[in-house]
Design a protein around this motif. Sequence first.
Motif, short mmCIF file in Angstrom:
data_model
loop_
_atom_site.label_atom_id
_atom_site.label_comp_id
_atom_site.label_asym_id
_atom_site.label_seq_id
_atom_site.Cartn_x
_atom_site.Cartn_y
_atom_site.Cartn_z
N LEU A 1 0.68 -1.22 -0.32
CA LEU A 1 -0.10 0.15 0.58
C LEU A 1 0.81 0.81 -0.21
CD1 LEU A 1 -2.33 1.22 0.38
CD2 LEU A 1 -2.86 0.73 2.76
N ALA A 2 1.73 0.83 0.53
CA ALA A 2 2.82 2.45 0.56
C ALA A 2 3.68 2.96 -0.85
CB ALA A 2 4.23 1.72 1.29
N GLY A 3 3.29 1.66 -1.68
CA GLY A 3 4.28 1.87 -2.87
C GLY A 3 2.85 3.14 -3.62
N LEU A 4 1.48 2.61 -3.26
CA LEU A 4 0.63 2.44 -4.69
C LEU A 4 0.16 4.34 -3.62
CD1 LEU A 4 -1.71 2.26 -6.03
CD2 LEU A 4 -3.19 1.58 -4.38
N LEU A 5 0.36 4.17 -2.51
CA LEU A 5 -0.06 5.90 -1.48
C LEU A 5 0.88 6.43 -2.76
CD1 LEU A 5 -1.46 5.29 1.56
CD2 LEU A 5 -2.39 6.10 0.05
N SER A 6 2.67 6.05 -2.40
CA SER A 6 3.97 7.34 -2.82
C SER A 6 3.67 7.23 -4.81
CB SER A 6 5.06 6.19 -3.17
OG SER A 6 4.98 5.77 -1.73
N ALA A 7 3.61 6.38 -5.24
CA ALA A 7 2.86 6.69 -6.67
C ALA A 7 1.50 7.75 -6.66
CB ALA A 7 2.45 5.10 -7.02
N ALA A 8 0.30 7.78 -5.87
CA ALA A 8 0.24 8.52 -5.72
C ALA A 8 -0.15 10.34 -5.88
CB ALA A 8 -1.22 8.16 -5.24
N ALA A 9 1.01 10.24 -4.44
CA ALA A 9 1.45 11.84 -4.14
C ALA A 9 2.78 12.03 -5.41
CB ALA A 9 2.19 11.53 -2.70
N ALA A 10 3.30 11.03 -6.18
CA ALA A 10 3.88 11.24 -6.90
C ALA A 10 3.37 12.31 -7.90
CB ALA A 10 4.91 10.59 -7.82
N ALA A 11 2.16 11.32 -8.74
CA ALA A 11 1.19 11.71 -9.45
C ALA A 11 0.50 13.23 -9.32
CB ALA A 11 -0.16 10.65 -9.46
N GLY A 12 0.39 13.36 -7.81
CA GLY A 12 -0.29 15.21 -7.21
C GLY A 12 1.02 15.72 -7.72
N VAL A 13 2.04 15.53 -7.69
CA VAL A 13 3.40 16.24 -7.29
C VAL A 13 3.25 16.64 -9.06
CG1 VAL A 13 5.50 16.75 -7.55
CG2 VAL A 13 4.30 15.95 -5.50
N ALA A 14 3.25 15.85 -9.94
CA ALA A 14 3.65 15.86 -11.10
C ALA A 14 2.30 16.55 -12.17
CB ALA A 14 3.38 14.65 -11.71
N TRP A 15 0.96 16.59 -11.32
CA TRP A 15 -0.08 17.84 -11.90
C TRP A 15 -0.14 18.57 -11.16
CZ3 TRP A 15 -3.58 17.90 -15.13
CH2 TRP A 15 -5.10 18.82 -14.94
N GLN A 16 0.56 19.22 -10.46
CA GLN A 16 1.17 20.60 -9.77
C GLN A 16 2.34 21.33 -10.32
OE1 GLN A 16 1.15 22.15 -5.16
NE2 GLN A 16 1.50 19.79 -5.03
N GLU A 17 3.33 20.55 -11.10
CA GLU A 17 4.14 20.79 -11.90
C GLU A 17 3.62 21.73 -13.71
OE1 GLU A 17 7.37 21.36 -11.58
OE2 GLU A 17 7.13 21.27 -9.44
N VAL A 18 2.60 20.52 -13.69
CA VAL A 18 2.20 21.03 -15.53
C VAL A 18 1.14 22.42 -14.91
CG1 VAL A 18 0.28 19.96 -16.93
CG2 VAL A 18 1.77 18.55 -15.92
N ARG A 19 -0.07 22.11 -13.30
CA ARG A 19 -0.29 23.47 -13.48
C ARG A 19 0.10 24.91 -13.34
NH1 ARG A 19 -6.32 22.75 -14.44
NH2 ARG A 19 -6.07 25.21 -14.58
N ARG A 20 1.79 24.02 -12.24
CA ARG A 20 1.97 25.52 -11.99
C ARG A 20 1.90 26.93 -11.10
NH1 ARG A 20 5.46 28.29 -17.04
NH2 ARG A 20 3.46 28.63 -17.85
N HIS A 21 0.73 25.74 -10.04
CA HIS A 21 -0.21 27.18 -9.17
C HIS A 21 0.89 27.87 -9.08
CE1 HIS A 21 -3.44 24.93 -9.94
NE2 HIS A 21 -3.12 23.71 -9.87
N GLY A 22 1.83 27.43 -7.98
CA GLY A 22 2.43 27.96 -7.15
C GLY A 22 3.14 28.93 -8.10
#
Length: 305
Positions: A231-252
Motif C-alpha cells: 500500500l505504501a508504494g501505491l500511496l507514494s505513486a499517488a503522491a508523485a502523480a499529485g506533484v506531477a499535476w502541480q508541476e503541469v498546472r504551476r499553481h505556485g
Amino acid sequence: MATGTTPAPSTLLSERDLPPLFRWSDQWALRHQSESFKAVRTHLLVLLLATAAAMLIEQASGHLMAVLAAVLYGVTILLGLHTSRRRSRTHWQAHRAAAELVKTLAWQYMVHGGPFHSKVADPDAVFAERLEERLRELRKCGWEDSRDGVQELGKGQITPQMRAVRAKSYAARRDIYLRDRLLEQAVWYKNRAARAHRAAARWSALTAGLTLFALAAALLRTAGLLGGADLAGLLSAAAAAGVAWQEVRRHGPLTHAHSLIEQDLETARVAMSTTVTEAGWADAVGEAERLMSPAHTEWLVRFGG
C-alpha cells in the motif's frame, strides 16, 4: 471571481470591439489548453491504475491482475504517443501568444501607445505591418490562421470602434486605457493569483497527506500488521502523480507571477494617471503592455519564484 477581491470595472469596450482574430485565437487557445490538461490528467490516472493493478497481482488469483496491469501500462504508452503527436500544449501556447499579440496591438493602436504614437504618419499601415510580421513567426510555432480573404488581413483587423477610440482626445483615451485596460487587467491578475494560491494549497495538502499515509503504511507493513500488500508504494505513486499535476498546472509559480504583475500594473496605473504627460504616454503604454505579455509572465514563472 475570487471572494473578497475588487469586482471587475464596467467597461465601454468589449471583446467584440477588438479584432476578430483575437476572439478566434483566444477560443482556440482555450480549447487546446483544455485538451492538453485533459491528456495529462488521463495519462496520470491510467498510470496510477496500472500501478494499483500491479500491486494487486500477488493478492489476486490467476493472471487477471497481471493482464490488467500490462494492458494499462500499454495504454499509458499509447496515450503518451498520442499526446506527443497532437502537440496540444504547443498549439495552446501559440494561439495564446497570437491572441495576446492582437489584443496588445489593438490597445496600443487605440490609445496612441508604443509604436502608434500621435506623430506616426500611417498608424493603420504600422498596425498591419507589426501584426503580420509577428503572426508569420507564430505560424512556424503551430498557430493556425483562420482568415479566408485578403480583406481580413492587416488593416482588415482594425474595427470601427478601434478607430473611434483613436480619434478621441488624449484625456479621453487616457481614461479609457486606465479603466478598461489597466484596471481590468489588474483585477484579473489579482483574482487569478488568489485562485492559483487556493489550488496550490489544496494540492500541497493532498500530496502531503498521501505521503504521510504512505509512511504509515510502510511502518505497518514492516511491523507485519498490513499483510503483503504494498500500500505504501501505491500511496507514494499517488503522491508523485499529485506533484506531477502541480508541476503541469504551476499553481505556485503562477501565484507569485500574477501577484507581481498585479502590483506592477497598479503602480503603472497610478503613475499614468498622475505623473505621466502626453509626451511620455506612448512609452508608458508600451511598458504597461510589456508587463501583460505572455513572455513576461513566463519569465516571472521561471525565474521570479
